[in-house]
Scaffold this motif. Structure first.
Motif, PDB file in Angstrom:
ATOM      1  N   ALA A 142      30.911  15.028  12.525  1.00  0.00           N
ATOM      2  CA  ALA A 142      32.083  15.746  13.040  1.00  0.00           C
ATOM      3  C   ALA A 142      31.692  17.142  13.529  1.00  0.00           C
ATOM      4  O   ALA A 142      32.148  17.601  14.580  1.00  0.00           O
ATOM      5  CB  ALA A 142      33.164  15.847  11.972  1.00  0.00           C
ATOM      6  N   SER A 143      30.833  17.809  12.776  1.00  0.00           N
ATOM      7  CA  SER A 143      30.405  19.156  13.154  1.00  0.00           C
ATOM      8  C   SER A 143      29.553  19.138  14.417  1.00  0.00           C
ATOM      9  O   SER A 143      29.456  20.144  15.126  1.00  0.00           O
ATOM     10  CB  SER A 143      29.632  19.818  12.018  1.00  0.00           C
ATOM     11  OG  SER A 143      28.400  19.171  11.793  1.00  0.00           O
ATOM     12  N   LEU A 144      28.937  17.987  14.719  1.00  0.00           N
ATOM     13  CA  LEU A 144      28.123  17.854  15.930  1.00  0.00           C
ATOM     14  C   LEU A 144      28.947  17.407  17.137  1.00  0.00           C
ATOM     15  O   LEU A 144      28.404  17.276  18.239  1.00  0.00           O
ATOM     16  CB  LEU A 144      26.995  16.848  15.694  1.00  0.00           C
ATOM     17  CG  LEU A 144      25.889  17.291  14.730  1.00  0.00           C
ATOM     18  CD1 LEU A 144      24.946  16.128  14.429  1.00  0.00           C
ATOM     19  CD2 LEU A 144      25.106  18.469  15.310  1.00  0.00           C
ATOM     20  N   GLY A 145      30.241  17.169  16.908  1.00  0.00           N
ATOM     21  CA  GLY A 145      31.116  16.815  18.023  1.00  0.00           C
ATOM     22  C   GLY A 145      31.365  15.330  18.198  1.00  0.00           C
ATOM     23  O   GLY A 145      31.911  14.915  19.225  1.00  0.00           O
ATOM     24  N   PHE A 146      31.008  14.520  17.201  1.00  0.00           N
ATOM     25  CA  PHE A 146      31.275  13.085  17.289  1.00  0.00           C
ATOM     26  C   PHE A 146      32.662  12.786  16.711  1.00  0.00           C
ATOM     27  O   PHE A 146      32.996  13.228  15.611  1.00  0.00           O
ATOM     28  CB  PHE A 146      30.208  12.296  16.524  1.00  0.00           C
ATOM     29  CG  PHE A 146      28.881  12.280  17.217  1.00  0.00           C
ATOM     30  CD1 PHE A 146      28.613  11.361  18.217  1.00  0.00           C
ATOM     31  CD2 PHE A 146      27.892  13.204  16.881  1.00  0.00           C
ATOM     32  CE1 PHE A 146      27.382  11.353  18.871  1.00  0.00           C
ATOM     33  CE2 PHE A 146      26.656  13.207  17.518  1.00  0.00           C
ATOM     34  CZ  PHE A 146      26.408  12.274  18.515  1.00  0.00           C
ATOM     35  N   LYS A 147      33.448  12.030  17.488  1.00  0.00           N
ATOM     36  CA  LYS A 147      34.812  11.704  17.079  1.00  0.00           C
ATOM     37  C   LYS A 147      35.030  10.200  17.181  1.00  0.00           C
ATOM     38  O   LYS A 147      34.656   9.580  18.197  1.00  0.00           O
ATOM     39  CB  LYS A 147      35.832  12.435  17.960  1.00  0.00           C
ATOM     40  CG  LYS A 147      35.760  13.955  17.850  1.00  0.00           C
ATOM     41  CD  LYS A 147      36.789  14.617  18.756  1.00  0.00           C
ATOM     42  CE  LYS A 147      36.701  16.138  18.660  1.00  0.00           C
ATOM     43  NZ  LYS A 147      37.697  16.795  19.567  1.00  0.00           N
ATOM     44  N   GLU A 148      35.626   9.640  16.139  1.00  0.00           N
ATOM     45  CA  GLU A 148      35.895   8.198  16.143  1.00  0.00           C
ATOM     46  C   GLU A 148      36.827   7.854  17.296  1.00  0.00           C
ATOM     47  O   GLU A 148      37.807   8.550  17.555  1.00  0.00           O
ATOM     48  CB  GLU A 148      36.506   7.763  14.818  1.00  0.00           C
ATOM     49  CG  GLU A 148      36.636   6.258  14.681  1.00  0.00           C
ATOM     50  CD  GLU A 148      37.162   5.826  13.328  1.00  0.00           C
ATOM     51  OE1 GLU A 148      37.188   4.599  13.075  1.00  0.00           O
ATOM     52  OE2 GLU A 148      37.558   6.704  12.521  1.00  0.00           O
ATOM     53  N   GLY A 149      36.524   6.778  17.996  1.00  0.00           N
ATOM     54  CA  GLY A 149      37.316   6.366  19.133  1.00  0.00           C
ATOM     55  C   GLY A 149      36.855   6.983  20.439  1.00  0.00           C
ATOM     56  O   GLY A 149      37.280   6.568  21.519  1.00  0.00           O
TER      57      GLY A 149
END
Length: 274
Positions: A142-149
């Motif tokens: 999440a902190s690296l900018g990955f978001k589910e969907g």
């Protein structure tokens, strides 16, 4: 007479408490903790055992599935859990001793995926990451900018992202240099079939700790922490790590990725894990 009886009970209880073993739960997660020939071993198990011995604290170990191990450690009162990522959600649930041995965390792609170009870690967001729903990496991603969907696919069950990764349904995985070889076996992949594309800043991922029940006396925590620090500064911890994993040289690394390879690629010693 009543006073003497109460005094005897208190003394007896204190003696029992001082002799009661600290029950340390763990899971099968080589090379940090695992069972072989009916013995619980691993880098961090050896380190915890040595810390307990130096601190003169009786410790016994039980290996269980992770969720059950966590539940038993939380029930207490004389319980602990290793190797445990010290996440924000867990911070107030335990007392902490550590950090113990953790591998450098990196992002990997299949070596055959020449279409994936990641010149820096920010560029990783342009590809699909695969991860497990029960992974301690979720906060890091999440902190690296990955978001589910969007650019993150989550899968149920430990290591469940490996088969989609092998089938190229996701582009990237995240893992520890120390344990990546174990992860790959769940996707029927060999270490030579992947290459690292980015190294994760150590401040973005939680390291391995011994998590202890809040009811445990602070003196026990302090003794274990002091013992661990002495084992680390003496070089004993590093020797334990080398018993199980070793760096591997790149076949033909470029000048640009040789340092990355050296940080992110290790292999299990062949006779350590059956």
């Amino acid at each position: 007479m009543l006073t003497r009886t109460l005094l005897f009970f208190i003394i007896s209880f204190d003696l029992f408490a001082s002799e009661r073993a600290l029950v340390i739960y763990t899971e099968e997660f080589p090379p940090y903790n695992f069972s072989v020939n009916n013995e619980i071993t691993g880098i961090n198990i050896l380190l915890v055992k040595a810390a307990c011995e130096e601190a003169q604290i009786k410790c016994v170990f039980q290996i269980l599935p992770w969720n059950r191990a966590m539940r038993m450690a939380l029930e207490g009162p004389n319980t602990a859990l290793v190797s445990t990522a010290r996440t924000a959600e867990r911070e107030d649930l335990f007392q902490w001793v550590g950090p113990f041995i953790s591998g450098q965390n990196c992002i990997y792609k299949l070596a055959s995926r020449t279409d994936i170009d990641i010149p820096n870690i920010d560029a990783a967001k342009n590809y699909i990451m695969g991860a497990s729903t029960d992974s301690a990496y979720k906060e890091t991603l999440a902190s690296l900018g990955f978001k589910e969907g969007k650019n993150l696919n989550l899968y149920q069950g430990k290591y469940s992202q490996l088969r989609p990764f092998a089938a190229q349904r996701v582009d990237l995985i995240i893992g520890s240099a120390t344990s990546i070889q174990l992860q790959l076996s769940h996707g029927e992949l060999e270490l030579e079939e992947i290459i690292p594309v980015a190294k994760i800043d150590s401040n973005l991922h939680h390291r391995n700790y011994l998590a202890l029940h809040p009811a445990i006396d602070k003196d026990v925590i302090d003794k274990l922490q002091s013992s661990l620090e002495r084992l680390i500064t003496s070089g004993t911890a590093g020797k334990f790590e080398l018993e199980f994993v070793k760096p591997i040289a790149a076949g033909s690394p470029t000048n640009e990725n040789s340092a990355l390879w050296n940080s992110c690629m290790k292999e299990r010693q062949p006779l350590s894990i059956q």
